[in-house]
Write a protein that holds these residues in place. Structure first.
Motif, PDB file in Angstrom:
ATOM      1  N   ASP A  58       0.803  -1.228   0.000  1.00 56.09           N
ATOM      2  CA  ASP A  58       0.000   0.000   0.000  1.00 56.09           C
ATOM      3  C   ASP A  58       0.830   1.270   0.000  1.00 56.09           C
ATOM      4  OD1 ASP A  58       0.735  -0.852   2.627  1.00 56.09           O
ATOM      5  OD2 ASP A  58      -0.576   0.702   3.432  1.00 56.09           O
ATOM      6  N   PHE A  59       2.145   1.152   0.117  1.00 55.59           N
ATOM      7  CA  PHE A  59       2.999   2.331  -0.008  1.00 55.59           C
ATOM      8  C   PHE A  59       4.399   1.889  -0.415  1.00 55.59           C
ATOM      9  CE2 PHE A  59       3.881   0.903   4.262  1.00 55.59           C
ATOM     10  CZ  PHE A  59       5.192   1.274   4.529  1.00 55.59           C
ATOM     11  N   VAL A  60       5.157   2.834  -0.952  1.00 51.42           N
ATOM     12  CA  VAL A  60       6.552   2.568  -1.314  1.00 51.42           C
ATOM     13  C   VAL A  60       7.408   2.909  -0.106  1.00 51.42           C
ATOM     14  CG1 VAL A  60       8.450   3.120  -2.869  1.00 51.42           C
ATOM     15  CG2 VAL A  60       6.106   3.044  -3.740  1.00 51.42           C
ATOM     16  N   PRO A 144      -4.991 -11.997   3.707  1.00 50.71           N
ATOM     17  CA  PRO A 144      -4.093 -12.997   3.124  1.00 50.71           C
ATOM     18  C   PRO A 144      -4.231 -13.159   1.612  1.00 50.71           C
ATOM     19  CG  PRO A 144      -6.018 -14.091   3.976  1.00 50.71           C
ATOM     20  CD  PRO A 144      -6.252 -12.611   4.165  1.00 50.71           C
ATOM     21  N   ASP A 145      -4.714 -12.137   0.933  1.00 50.88           N
ATOM     22  CA  ASP A 145      -4.974 -12.292  -0.501  1.00 50.88           C
ATOM     23  C   ASP A 145      -4.059 -11.449  -1.374  1.00 50.88           C
ATOM     24  OD1 ASP A 145      -6.238  -9.981   0.543  1.00 50.88           O
ATOM     25  OD2 ASP A 145      -7.527  -9.862  -1.216  1.00 50.88           O
ATOM     26  N   LEU A 146      -3.085 -10.747  -0.783  1.00 52.89           N
ATOM     27  CA  LEU A 146      -2.294  -9.809  -1.579  1.00 52.89           C
ATOM     28  C   LEU A 146      -1.097 -10.461  -2.262  1.00 52.89           C
ATOM     29  CD1 LEU A 146      -2.338  -6.656   0.732  1.00 52.89           C
ATOM     30  CD2 LEU A 146      -3.935  -7.318  -1.080  1.00 52.89           C
ATOM     31  N   ALA A 147      -0.395 -11.347  -1.558  1.00 53.16           N
ATOM     32  CA  ALA A 147       0.818 -11.944  -2.128  1.00 53.16           C
ATOM     33  C   ALA A 147       0.511 -12.839  -3.320  1.00 53.16           C
ATOM     34  CB  ALA A 147       1.576 -12.734  -1.064  1.00 53.16           C
ATOM     35  N   GLN A 148      -0.723 -13.342  -3.412  1.00 47.62           N
ATOM     36  CA  GLN A 148      -1.075 -14.189  -4.550  1.00 47.62           C
ATOM     37  C   GLN A 148      -1.032 -13.418  -5.858  1.00 47.62           C
ATOM     38  OE1 GLN A 148      -5.091 -15.662  -4.183  1.00 47.62           O
ATOM     39  NE2 GLN A 148      -5.947 -13.658  -3.746  1.00 47.62           N
ATOM     40  N   LYS A 149      -1.063 -12.073  -5.767  1.00 41.30           N
ATOM     41  CA  LYS A 149      -0.978 -11.249  -6.965  1.00 41.30           C
ATOM     42  C   LYS A 149       0.455 -11.168  -7.489  1.00 41.30           C
ATOM     43  CE  LYS A 149      -5.316  -9.991  -6.322  1.00 41.30           C
ATOM     44  NZ  LYS A 149      -6.416 -10.428  -7.197  1.00 41.30           N
ATOM     45  N   VAL A 150       1.413 -11.523  -6.632  1.00 44.33           N
ATOM     46  CA  VAL A 150       2.831 -11.373  -6.973  1.00 44.33           C
ATOM     47  C   VAL A 150       3.525 -12.717  -7.144  1.00 44.33           C
ATOM     48  CG1 VAL A 150       5.027 -10.380  -6.205  1.00 44.33           C
ATOM     49  CG2 VAL A 150       2.888  -9.168  -5.748  1.00 44.33           C
ATOM     50  N   TYR A 234      -3.070  -0.512  -7.578  1.00 42.70           N
ATOM     51  CA  TYR A 234      -1.672  -0.114  -7.453  1.00 42.70           C
ATOM     52  C   TYR A 234      -0.879  -1.001  -6.488  1.00 42.70           C
ATOM     53  CZ  TYR A 234      -2.480   2.273  -2.939  1.00 42.70           C
ATOM     54  OH  TYR A 234      -2.783   2.577  -1.632  1.00 42.70           O
ATOM     55  N   PHE A 235      -1.551  -1.829  -5.710  1.00 39.72           N
ATOM     56  CA  PHE A 235      -0.852  -2.641  -4.714  1.00 39.72           C
ATOM     57  C   PHE A 235       0.255  -3.516  -5.322  1.00 39.72           C
ATOM     58  CE2 PHE A 235      -3.477  -2.982  -0.543  1.00 39.72           C
ATOM     59  CZ  PHE A 235      -3.601  -1.605  -0.485  1.00 39.72           C
ATOM     60  N   PRO A 236      -0.032  -4.321  -6.346  1.00 40.06           N
ATOM     61  CA  PRO A 236       1.050  -5.149  -6.902  1.00 40.06           C
ATOM     62  C   PRO A 236       2.204  -4.324  -7.463  1.00 40.06           C
ATOM     63  CG  PRO A 236      -1.099  -5.934  -7.645  1.00 40.06           C
ATOM     64  CD  PRO A 236      -1.333  -4.612  -7.002  1.00 40.06           C
ATOM     65  N   GLN A 237       1.883  -3.146  -8.003  1.00 34.44           N
ATOM     66  CA  GLN A 237       2.936  -2.289  -8.550  1.00 34.44           C
ATOM     67  C   GLN A 237       3.831  -1.748  -7.429  1.00 34.44           C
ATOM     68  OE1 GLN A 237       1.446   0.308 -11.985  1.00 34.44           O
ATOM     69  NE2 GLN A 237      -0.479  -0.240 -11.008  1.00 34.44           N
ATOM     70  N   ASN A 238       3.244  -1.387  -6.302  1.00 35.33           N
ATOM     71  CA  ASN A 238       4.045  -0.943  -5.160  1.00 35.33           C
ATOM     72  C   ASN A 238       4.932  -2.059  -4.647  1.00 35.33           C
ATOM     73  OD1 ASN A 238       2.275   1.639  -3.228  1.00 35.33           O
ATOM     74  ND2 ASN A 238       2.905   1.573  -5.358  1.00 35.33           N
ATOM     75  N   VAL A 239       4.399  -3.276  -4.599  1.00 34.81           N
ATOM     76  CA  VAL A 239       5.196  -4.425  -4.161  1.00 34.81           C
ATOM     77  C   VAL A 239       6.447  -4.556  -5.027  1.00 34.81           C
ATOM     78  CG1 VAL A 239       5.275  -6.943  -3.981  1.00 34.81           C
ATOM     79  CG2 VAL A 239       3.262  -5.714  -3.169  1.00 34.81           C
ATOM     80  N   ALA A 334       4.500  10.328  -4.265  1.00 34.77           N
ATOM     81  CA  ALA A 334       5.628   9.390  -4.291  1.00 34.77           C
ATOM     82  C   ALA A 334       5.478   8.290  -3.255  1.00 34.77           C
ATOM     83  CB  ALA A 334       6.942  10.145  -4.071  1.00 34.77           C
ATOM     84  N   ARG A 335       4.779   8.568  -2.168  1.00 36.10           N
ATOM     85  CA  ARG A 335       4.592   7.544  -1.138  1.00 36.10           C
ATOM     86  C   ARG A 335       3.911   6.296  -1.686  1.00 36.10           C
ATOM     87  NH1 ARG A 335       2.175  11.220   3.814  1.00 36.10           N
ATOM     88  NH2 ARG A 335       4.132  12.168   4.498  1.00 36.10           N
ATOM     89  N   VAL A 336       3.086   6.470  -2.692  1.00 38.02           N
ATOM     90  CA  VAL A 336       2.406   5.313  -3.269  1.00 38.02           C
ATOM     91  C   VAL A 336       2.890   5.030  -4.693  1.00 38.02           C
ATOM     92  CG1 VAL A 336       0.353   5.278  -1.818  1.00 38.02           C
ATOM     93  CG2 VAL A 336       0.418   6.825  -3.774  1.00 38.02           C
ATOM     94  N   GLY A 337       4.064   5.560  -5.034  1.00 40.12           N
ATOM     95  CA  GLY A 337       4.720   5.161  -6.279  1.00 40.12           C
ATOM     96  C   GLY A 337       4.444   6.012  -7.492  1.00 40.12           C
ATOM     97  N   TYR A 338       3.735   7.126  -7.330  1.00 36.44           N
ATOM     98  CA  TYR A 338       3.472   8.003  -8.480  1.00 36.44           C
ATOM     99  C   TYR A 338       4.614   9.012  -8.570  1.00 36.44           C
ATOM    100  CZ  TYR A 338      -1.020   5.759  -8.739  1.00 36.44           C
ATOM    101  OH  TYR A 338      -2.006   4.815  -8.870  1.00 36.44           O
ATOM    102  N   ASP A 339       5.631   8.625  -9.311  1.00 39.18           N
ATOM    103  CA  ASP A 339       6.888   9.368  -9.364  1.00 39.18           C
ATOM    104  C   ASP A 339       6.985  10.314 -10.553  1.00 39.18           C
ATOM    105  OD1 ASP A 339       7.530   7.887  -7.171  1.00 39.18           O
ATOM    106  OD2 ASP A 339       9.201   6.800  -8.075  1.00 39.18           O
ATOM    107  N   HIS A 340       5.886  10.447 -11.324  1.00 35.08           N
ATOM    108  CA  HIS A 340       5.997  11.170 -12.587  1.00 35.08           C
ATOM    109  C   HIS A 340       5.127  12.413 -12.642  1.00 35.08           C
ATOM    110  CE1 HIS A 340       8.602   8.129 -14.342  1.00 35.08           C
ATOM    111  NE2 HIS A 340       7.857   7.254 -13.690  1.00 35.08           N
ATOM    112  N   ALA A 341       5.055  13.136 -11.515  1.00 37.43           N
ATOM    113  CA  ALA A 341       4.534  14.497 -11.575  1.00 37.43           C
ATOM    114  C   ALA A 341       5.537  15.315 -12.387  1.00 37.43           C
ATOM    115  CB  ALA A 341       4.382  15.071 -10.176  1.00 37.43           C
ATOM    116  N   ILE A 342       5.026  16.132 -13.314  1.00 40.02           N
ATOM    117  CA  ILE A 342       5.937  16.861 -14.217  1.00 40.02           C
ATOM    118  C   ILE A 342       5.866  18.371 -14.042  1.00 40.02           C
ATOM    119  CG2 ILE A 342       6.026  15.024 -15.945  1.00 40.02           C
ATOM    120  CD1 ILE A 342       3.931  16.572 -17.573  1.00 40.02           C
ATOM    121  N   GLY A 343       5.112  18.821 -13.039  1.00 41.14           N
ATOM    122  CA  GLY A 343       5.062  20.243 -12.782  1.00 41.14           C
ATOM    123  C   GLY A 343       3.763  20.650 -12.118  1.00 41.14           C
ATOM    124  N   PHE A 344       3.732  21.904 -11.669  1.00 42.55           N
ATOM    125  CA  PHE A 344       2.535  22.425 -11.021  1.00 42.55           C
ATOM    126  C   PHE A 344       2.195  23.809 -11.562  1.00 42.55           C
ATOM    127  CE2 PHE A 344       6.014  23.964  -8.369  1.00 42.55           C
ATOM    128  CZ  PHE A 344       5.656  25.276  -8.092  1.00 42.55           C
TER     129      PHE A 344
END
Length: 473
Positions: A58-60, A144-150, A234-239, A334-344
């Motif tokens: 659930d977080f990076v 107990p159902d999250l690791a089965q995704k990985v 996004y959970f498997p991607q964070n893993v 970034a805490r949850v893996g969205y590293d591609h903010a390109i500006g504000f």
């Protein structure tokens, strides 16, 4: 000896700072690691270990950056997973000295196969604290159902069986006066229905936690798997980021904290496929916003909803925020893996408006206004975008449940030619829902300010009898 829980409410996540005799350990750090480093420096301590209870979904975690910045090794429990960085793979029962205290590794597979608890023996030689990660929460256990995704060949029933054994054989035999320090509290999607308390004695958990009561393994498996809903995408991607590694938080901040004039912001919006993410408060957003932007307020469960609603972690994001909060937004993405903010948007929405750019709005009405409209039209379309468990517990009579969690499925319930009155619990999620659908061409959605709480308080709208929910998922 010092034990400090560093709790982050928007993620319902607990990281830990433990110090003994000038040496410190950090357990399950967040992505932004500088506060841990500064805390140790202020106290004249050196960070000796970075302990990870499991590969978080659930977080990076900040393990990689914290290790790189301090030289402290990363420690995981037993695992055969190949990682993209150096780490100590500890054995079950292995001990790590921290000043005059020590940690013992207790391998507790179940939530995930590498899940590990760390038992802290204090400077007087007494077993004092158990850092349980997602194995044992206050009032609950890890789903107990999250690791089965990985990991192939794992099922939630197999994992639940492992969890049963871990709890009975590794955790419950420990002393009752040991303090349990979990990785999450109420609001996290890593369990079904956690307590709002963030620590407790193990003895009290043995008495009150449903998962620690006497039952067969088969009964336990049924109990912990009943009521589970699909986890956020996004959970498997964070893993995988936590296993393989990621860009330094410094790089992510440099990329995202990029001020753009209204003209440059508009050009970037037109030239890229970036999501326009407006992080202001719901009712502020409703009064005026950049067309096609979506609202997920920073003052709420921001990272969780971004993760649930933006499926691709590599999605480019353009930010509209209150002035001075841009770095906070990039960090929390970034805490949850969205590293591609390109500006504000420099100067925020007011700068956009002052340049004479096109502006959009959303109609938002009070619960009292809704009651008046319902009195005149008994067939008014009301959409309740809360979780199904919330809806089943209590709802407006005649309303339809269209959970924000599954917005693509929920959108199929909406007819573009009809007018809908949309509410959630308090007004945060309904504005997200309406803004996303408006960006997709749905023009006839009206937000209800204050959500179900305001509706119920008004006393003018009929609601179903209350039923206690069995799960908050």
């Amino acid at each position: 000896m010092i034990i400090e829980q560093i709790y982050t409410g928007c993620l319902a996540q607990g990281a830990y700072y433990i110090e003994s005799d000038g040496e410190a350990a950090i357990i399950d750090p967040l992505r932004e690691v500088q506060p841990y480093i500064e805390k140790a420096e202020r106290r004249g301590a050196s960070i000796k270990y970075v302990f990870e209870t499991h590969f978080h979904a659930d977080f990076v975690s900040g393990h990689k950056d914290l290790s790189a910045k301090t030289g402290a090794p990363i420690v995981f429990g037993p695992t055969s997973m190949k990682m993209g960085f150096d780490a100590i793979i500890a054995e079950d029962g292995q001990e790590f000295q921290l000043g005059k205290a020590k940690f013992r590794v207790i391998h507790t597979p179940g939530h995930t196969m590498e899940s590990t608890c760390y038992l802290l023996t204090n400077e007087e030689g007494k077993e004092e604290a158990l850092f349980t990660g997602d194995t044992l929460f206050i009032g609950d256990v890890g789903r107990p159902d999250l690791a089965q995704k990985v990991v192939k060949d794992l099922t939630q029933d197999k994992l639940a069986g492992h969890l049963y054994d871990s709890l009975r054989n590794k955790i419950m035999p420990l002393a009752d006066d040991i303090i349990v320090y979990p990785a999450h509290g109420a609001g996290s999607a890593c369990g079904k229905n956690m307590s709002k308390e963030t620590t407790d004695t193990l003895g009290n958990q043995k008495k009150t936690n449903y998962a620690l009561q006497e039952m067969t393994k088969e009964e336990f498996i049924k109990e912990v798997t009943t009521g589970l809903t699909p986890p956020p995408s996004y959970f498997p991607q964070n893993v995988m980021m936590n296993i393989q590694g990621y860009d330094s938080i410094d790089e992510v901040l440099n990329r995202g904290i990029n001020p753009l004039s209204p003209a440059a912001f508009e050009a970037a919006a037109n030239e890229t496929g970036a999501v326009l993410l407006d992080t202001r408060a719901a009712q502020v957003f409703a009064k005026g916003f950049v067309p096609n932007s979506i609202n997920i307020g920073i003052d709420g469960s921001f990272a969780v909803w971004v993760g649930a609603l933006i499926p691709d972690l590599k999605q480019e994001i353009l930010i509209i925020a209150e002035e001075g909060r841009e770095e906070e937004v990039v960090t929390r993405l970034a805490r949850v893996g969205y590293d591609h903010a390109i500006g504000f948007l420099k100067g925020g929405f007011e700068a956009w408006k002052s340049e004479g750019k096109e502006v959009d709005t959303i109609t938002s009405i009070s619960a009292g206004e809704l009651a008046s409209l319902m009195e005149k039209d008994q067939n008014l379309e009301v959409l309740d975008v809360r979780k199904n468990s919330e809806f089943l517990s209590e709802h407006v009579l005649g309303a339809e449940n269209a959970p924000l969690d599954y917005i693509n499925e929920s959108m199929s319930k909406v007819d573009k030619d009809k007018t809908y009155y949309v509410h959630c619990a308090g007004g945060y999620r309904s504005m997200i829902f309406v803004s996303i659908l408006k960006a997709r061409g749905f023009e006839n959605l009206i937000d209800v300010k204050g959500g179900f709480a305001a509706i119920k308080d008004s006393g003018d709208i009929k609601v179903s009898d209350y039923v206690c929910p069995t799960t908050l998922l």
